[in-house]
Design an enzyme around this catalytic site. Structure first.
Site, short mmCIF file in Angstrom:
data_model
loop_
_atom_site.label_atom_id
_atom_site.label_comp_id
_atom_site.label_asym_id
_atom_site.label_seq_id
_atom_site.Cartn_x
_atom_site.Cartn_y
_atom_site.Cartn_z
N SER A 123 0.84 -1.20 0.00
CA SER A 123 0.00 0.00 0.00
C SER A 123 0.87 1.25 0.00
O SER A 123 1.66 1.47 0.93
CB SER A 123 -0.90 0.01 1.23
OG SER A 123 -1.48 1.30 1.35
N HIS B 227 -1.16 -1.27 -4.18
CA HIS B 227 -2.46 -0.97 -3.56
C HIS B 227 -2.57 0.54 -3.36
O HIS B 227 -1.74 1.16 -2.69
CB HIS B 227 -2.53 -1.71 -2.23
CG HIS B 227 -3.83 -1.61 -1.51
ND1 HIS B 227 -4.89 -2.43 -1.74
CD2 HIS B 227 -4.22 -0.77 -0.52
CE1 HIS B 227 -5.89 -2.13 -0.93
NE2 HIS B 227 -5.52 -1.12 -0.18
N ASP C 222 -4.93 3.50 -1.92
CA ASP C 222 -6.06 3.79 -1.02
C ASP C 222 -6.65 5.14 -1.35
O ASP C 222 -6.06 6.18 -1.07
CB ASP C 222 -5.57 3.77 0.43
CG ASP C 222 -5.23 2.36 0.90
OD1 ASP C 222 -6.13 1.51 0.83
OD2 ASP C 222 -4.08 2.12 1.29
N MET D 15 -9.33 7.78 -0.50
CA MET D 15 -10.18 8.17 0.64
C MET D 15 -10.73 9.57 0.41
O MET D 15 -10.01 10.45 -0.07
CB MET D 15 -9.37 8.16 1.94
CG MET D 15 -8.66 6.85 2.23
SD MET D 15 -7.86 6.90 3.84
CE MET D 15 -6.94 5.36 3.81
N MET E 30 -12.26 3.91 -0.63
CA MET E 30 -12.92 4.18 0.65
C MET E 30 -13.63 5.52 0.51
O MET E 30 -13.22 6.54 1.09
CB MET E 30 -11.89 4.19 1.78
CG MET E 30 -11.44 2.78 2.16
SD MET E 30 -9.85 2.78 3.01
CE MET E 30 -8.78 2.92 1.60
N MET F 21 -11.56 -6.31 5.72
CA MET F 21 -10.71 -5.32 6.40
C MET F 21 -10.30 -5.86 7.78
O MET F 21 -11.14 -6.30 8.55
CB MET F 21 -11.45 -3.99 6.58
CG MET F 21 -11.70 -3.22 5.29
SD MET F 21 -10.21 -2.80 4.36
CE MET F 21 -9.31 -1.80 5.55
N ASP G 189 -6.52 -6.54 4.57
CA ASP G 189 -5.91 -5.21 4.49
C ASP G 189 -6.01 -4.56 5.86
O ASP G 189 -7.11 -4.37 6.40
CB ASP G 189 -6.66 -4.38 3.43
CG ASP G 189 -6.12 -2.97 3.28
OD1 ASP G 189 -5.05 -2.66 3.83
OD2 ASP G 189 -6.79 -2.18 2.58
C1 DX5 Z 1 -6.38 1.40 5.64
C2 DX5 Z 1 -5.95 1.11 4.23
C3 DX5 Z 1 -4.80 0.19 4.15
C4 DX5 Z 1 -3.53 0.72 4.76
C5 DX5 Z 1 -2.83 -0.46 5.31
O1 DX5 Z 1 -7.59 2.04 5.63
O2 DX5 Z 1 -7.01 0.52 3.50
O3 DX5 Z 1 -4.56 -0.22 2.81
O4 DX5 Z 1 -2.69 1.37 3.86
O5 DX5 Z 1 -1.70 0.01 5.99
P1 DX5 Z 1 -0.98 -0.91 7.08
O6 DX5 Z 1 -0.49 -2.14 6.37
O7 DX5 Z 1 0.13 -0.04 7.55
O8 DX5 Z 1 -1.99 -1.23 8.13
ZN ZN Z 2 -6.46 -0.39 1.55
#
Ligand code: DX5
Ligand code: ZN
Length: 219
Positions: free
Chosen positions: A8, A32, A34, A36, A67, A136, A174
């Site tokens: 990520s 990956h 993310d 948001m 997200m 999740m 994740d």
């Molecule tokens: C959290 C994200 C993840 C995040 C994971 O909301 O969806 O993808 O980047 O990060 P780590 O592996 O550090 O928990």
């Molecule tokens: Zn994620």
């Protein structure tokens, strides 16, 4: 299903994304991303223009985790842009089947995510519409959070549902996935592992990906 690792970039340096992507190229299966929107989760990251720029900057397939509110409106655009996988959240989608089909029609794999407190059984009938189920393992919104062990039984139940249907649905985890937790996830039946802090917080991200893969494969 073979183990796949999806670093990520939430934990990478956002000012140097092309370089950060290059650090895991040829080693990671996916990158990956993310997305948001500060509404579905209390954090604001990046959107389609940055995904489009990343697609030009790396040969690693992009795994978009949306997200965001109203994924029905926005998700197909990420698939049309060339993301290899686009995941929408169960809690945000108002027309999940239509949107999952639109993602597939645009040439991407259709992902469907459930938050830690969202049951998975209610979505059993949707499995034929889904290429990857994301369970999740933290509350979404931030990298570097502590892995929620309480979710592991749901990962096992999701694996059983997928096996029962005999489909090719991948099972992604994740949040808080690291050298300490990845074996538990693999034992519960996950096969696609997102790792942010455990990869980009390491001195050698490529080596961190190799380590995680070996741990998951040997679990
Ligand atoms: C959290 C994200 C993840 C995040 C994971 O909301 O969806 O993808 O980047 O990060 P780590 O592996 O550090 O928990
Ligand atoms: Zn994620």
């Amino acid at each position: 299903m073979a183990v796949q690792i999806s670093p990520s970039i939430l934990s990478a340096d956002f000012a140097r994304l092309a370089d950060e992507a290059a650090r895991v190229e040829g080693v990671a299966d996916w990158l990956h991303v993310d997305v948001m929107d500060n509404h579905f989760v209390p954090n604001l990251t990046i959107g389609l223009p940055v995904v489009e720029a990343l697609l030009k900057a790396t040969s690693t397939p992009i795994d978009c985790h949306l997200m965001i509110e109203d994924p029905d409106r926005w998700a197909p655009g990420y698939a049309e842009a060339g993301a290899g996988s686009v995941t929408i959240h169960a809690e945000a989608a108002k027309a999940a089947i239509r949107t999952l089909r639109a993602i597939r029609a645009a040439g991407a794999r259709a992902g469907f995510a459930v938050n830690p407190a969202t049951a998975v059984e209610q979505y059993e009938d949707l499995l034929p519409e889904i290429d990857m189920l994301l369970v999740m393992t933290v509350e979404p919104g931030f990298g570097g959070q502590r892995f929620l062990d309480v979710v592991l039984p749901k990962v096992s139940r999701a694996r059983a549902l997928i096996d029962k249907h005999g489909g090719e649905v991948w099972l992604q985890v994740d949040g808080g996935v690291s050298a300490e937790t990845i074996e538990r996830c693999a034992e519960a039946g996950a096969d696609v592992f997102v790792a942010g802090n455990a990869v980009y917080g390491a001195d050698d991200p490529a080596q961190a990906v190799r380590n995680l893969r070996a741990l998951a494969e040997n679990a």
